[in-house]
Design an enzyme around this catalytic site. Sequence first.
Site, PDB file in Angstrom:
ATOM      1  N   LYS A  23      34.954  58.044  59.434  1.00 19.28           N
ATOM      2  CA  LYS A  23      33.497  58.235  59.031  1.00 19.28           C
ATOM      3  C   LYS A  23      33.473  58.853  57.685  1.00 19.28           C
ATOM      4  O   LYS A  23      32.590  58.327  56.822  1.00 19.28           O
ATOM      5  CB  LYS A  23      33.015  59.538  60.072  1.00 19.28           C
ATOM      6  CG  LYS A  23      31.763  60.128  59.655  1.00 19.28           C
ATOM      7  CD  LYS A  23      31.016  60.737  61.105  1.00 19.28           C
ATOM      8  CE  LYS A  23      31.514  61.964  60.921  1.00 19.28           C
ATOM      9  NZ  LYS A  23      31.005  63.098  60.310  1.00 19.28           N
ATOM     10  N   SER A  24      34.393  59.500  57.290  1.00 20.56           N
ATOM     11  CA  SER A  24      34.472  60.122  55.794  1.00 20.56           C
ATOM     12  C   SER A  24      34.310  58.866  54.995  1.00 20.56           C
ATOM     13  O   SER A  24      33.711  58.672  53.777  1.00 20.56           O
ATOM     14  CB  SER A  24      35.576  61.031  55.662  1.00 20.56           C
ATOM     15  OG  SER A  24      35.135  62.305  56.370  1.00 20.56           O
ATOM     16  N   ASP A 321      38.134  69.624  61.302  1.00 17.50           N
ATOM     17  CA  ASP A 321      36.979  69.168  62.338  1.00 17.50           C
ATOM     18  C   ASP A 321      37.964  69.120  63.653  1.00 17.50           C
ATOM     19  O   ASP A 321      37.223  68.574  64.832  1.00 17.50           O
ATOM     20  CB  ASP A 321      36.578  67.512  62.108  1.00 17.50           C
ATOM     21  CG  ASP A 321      35.694  67.548  60.857  1.00 17.50           C
ATOM     22  OD1 ASP A 321      34.960  68.539  60.650  1.00 17.50           O
ATOM     23  OD2 ASP A 321      35.512  66.473  60.269  1.00 17.50           O
ATOM     24  N   LYS A 348      29.428  74.231  60.944  1.00 18.00           N
ATOM     25  CA  LYS A 348      29.440  72.730  60.930  1.00 18.00           C
ATOM     26  C   LYS A 348      28.244  72.471  61.931  1.00 18.00           C
ATOM     27  O   LYS A 348      27.301  73.187  62.032  1.00 18.00           O
ATOM     28  CB  LYS A 348      30.541  72.698  61.852  1.00 18.00           C
ATOM     29  CG  LYS A 348      32.135  72.759  61.000  1.00 18.00           C
ATOM     30  CD  LYS A 348      32.032  71.750  59.888  1.00 18.00           C
ATOM     31  CE  LYS A 348      33.124  72.133  59.085  1.00 18.00           C
ATOM     32  NZ  LYS A 348      33.084  71.320  57.761  1.00 18.00           N
TER      33      LYS A 348
HETATM   34  C1  S3P Z   1      33.634  65.703  55.494  1.00 11.07           C
HETATM   35  C2  S3P Z   1      34.270  66.842  55.063  1.00 11.07           C
HETATM   36  C3  S3P Z   1      34.384  67.947  55.928  1.00 11.07           C
HETATM   37  C4  S3P Z   1      34.129  67.539  57.508  1.00 11.07           C
HETATM   38  C5  S3P Z   1      33.318  66.686  57.848  1.00 11.07           C
HETATM   39  C6  S3P Z   1      33.445  65.484  56.829  1.00 11.07           C
HETATM   40  C7  S3P Z   1      33.455  64.687  54.414  1.00 11.07           C
HETATM   41  O1  S3P Z   1      33.309  69.109  55.754  1.00 11.07           O
HETATM   42  O2  S3P Z   1      34.014  68.662  58.313  1.00 11.07           O
HETATM   43  O3  S3P Z   1      33.233  66.044  59.141  1.00 11.07           O
HETATM   44  O4  S3P Z   1      33.565  63.342  54.688  1.00 11.07           O
HETATM   45  O5  S3P Z   1      33.614  64.978  53.179  1.00 11.07           O
HETATM   46  P1  S3P Z   1      33.495  69.992  54.682  1.00 11.07           P
HETATM   47  O6  S3P Z   1      33.671  69.310  53.250  1.00 11.07           O
HETATM   48  O7  S3P Z   1      32.327  70.936  54.252  1.00 11.07           O
HETATM   49  O8  S3P Z   1      34.778  70.918  55.088  1.00 11.07           O
END
Ligand code: S3P
Length: 443
Positions: A23-24, A321, A348
């Site tokens: 996803k990221s 996560d 979250k």
């Molecule tokens: C993500 C960063 C994380 C994660 C999120 C995806 C990202 O959040 O919890 O599901 O893709 O950059 P944070 O950066 O706020 O910890």
Amino acid sequence: MTNSMYSNKSSNLSGKITVPGDKSISHRALIIGSLLTGKIKIKNLLESEDVIATAEALKSLGININKKNNIWEVFGNGIGNLTGSNFRLDMGNSGTGSRLIMGLIGGSDVEATILGDESLSKRPMKRIIKPLLETGAIFDDPNNDNLPIRIRGTKIPLPIEYLSPVASAQIKSCILLTGLSSTGNTSIIEPKLSRDHTERMLKYFGAKILTTQLSDATWKITLEGLPKLNAFDIEIPSDPSSAAFPIVASIITPNSKIKVLNVCINDLRIGLYKSLIDMGANISFSNKRELNGELIADITASYSLLKGTKIPKSRVPSMIDEYPILCIAAVKAKGSTVMEGIEELRYKETDRIAAMSEGLSLMGIKIDENKDSMVIHGKGPDSLIKGNLTINSKLDHRIAMSFLCMGLITEESIKVEDTDTINSSFPSFFEIMKKIGARLKYA
Ligand code: S3P
């Protein structure tokens, strides 16, 4: 209320599976792709609601994006070239999408209102408004912490050095995306290193980024503004955060063994797997290789007798996560599992510390909960855990999937309400879990 699912006691989970794209990395491929000059093809993009919301937002901003034979094409129009006003961009459930899109807008001559669903509209946004104000972005109400938010970016943002109080890849990536349009260097200092997919992808396309650890053990990431980026095609590895669900399911369900292929094993994403191995889980990585600047591998996991452990605080960003699903594994462990320094879980898709404590307490699991910590007192491998109860997902995909995995080892079934939220990150969860033998059923 959307669909509900039942999860029933299972055994012998097995098979070779592939979970969807990360996803990221998918959000970043679309957003960074829109800043390149020319066309890129993206293979294995995660087609989940969160990522589609990002694609739709980019299309509204004038980026040409389409899908041909399972390959996505993004026609970038260069750094800082977006223009226009009065856009209304609905980012749905996605914290990453909303914060990264605001970073993109920060570095362009664009005015837009960012909206989100009920869960996203409660999540903190000052954490990105503050640095964006320093770059010259304008907000209707800079004191407003929640969506909807109206932002006006600038084509020539100021170069900033921002000291972030939290290790957050969303804050870091938002600042770096704005910084691309700046004529100087943009730096962010974070207390611990958060996932570095933005840095890796920008480097892959040709940007100059330096990451150094400072004498006080914090990390400084510096980007040279206005880089010359090359449009290369990209393939997205499978998501370790999605793989976590079938993998933990196999570790806690008797007689199980599965293999998950092509998973991203970036060191800043695999804290859960390291913690499970510390707890005695049978997990192994094979066929390690590189894909567009990211390390990937196949992961094999089988039923394991777990013991409780203390999760090192230094590992928090690399498994941020995965705490909900770790809680489920911890229930089957002998002894206590201690999780500290996890206050971020409260911000979250829902307050994940509260949601896990609430649900597991209903099952008779003893949990100590504090503002920034949680201790799960495991019932041990031979315990019988009661089910016959209903959990509400609270519009949080990972809460829904975690309790569906829990239901595979409870005596009676568990019903999880509002499971459509799973589509935000793992739309094929039901099919993939069924494929390995999990007894899930739509209500
Ligand atoms: C993500 C960063 C994380 C994660 C999120 C995806 C990202 O959040 O919890 O599901 O893709 O950059 P944070 O950066 O706020 O910890």
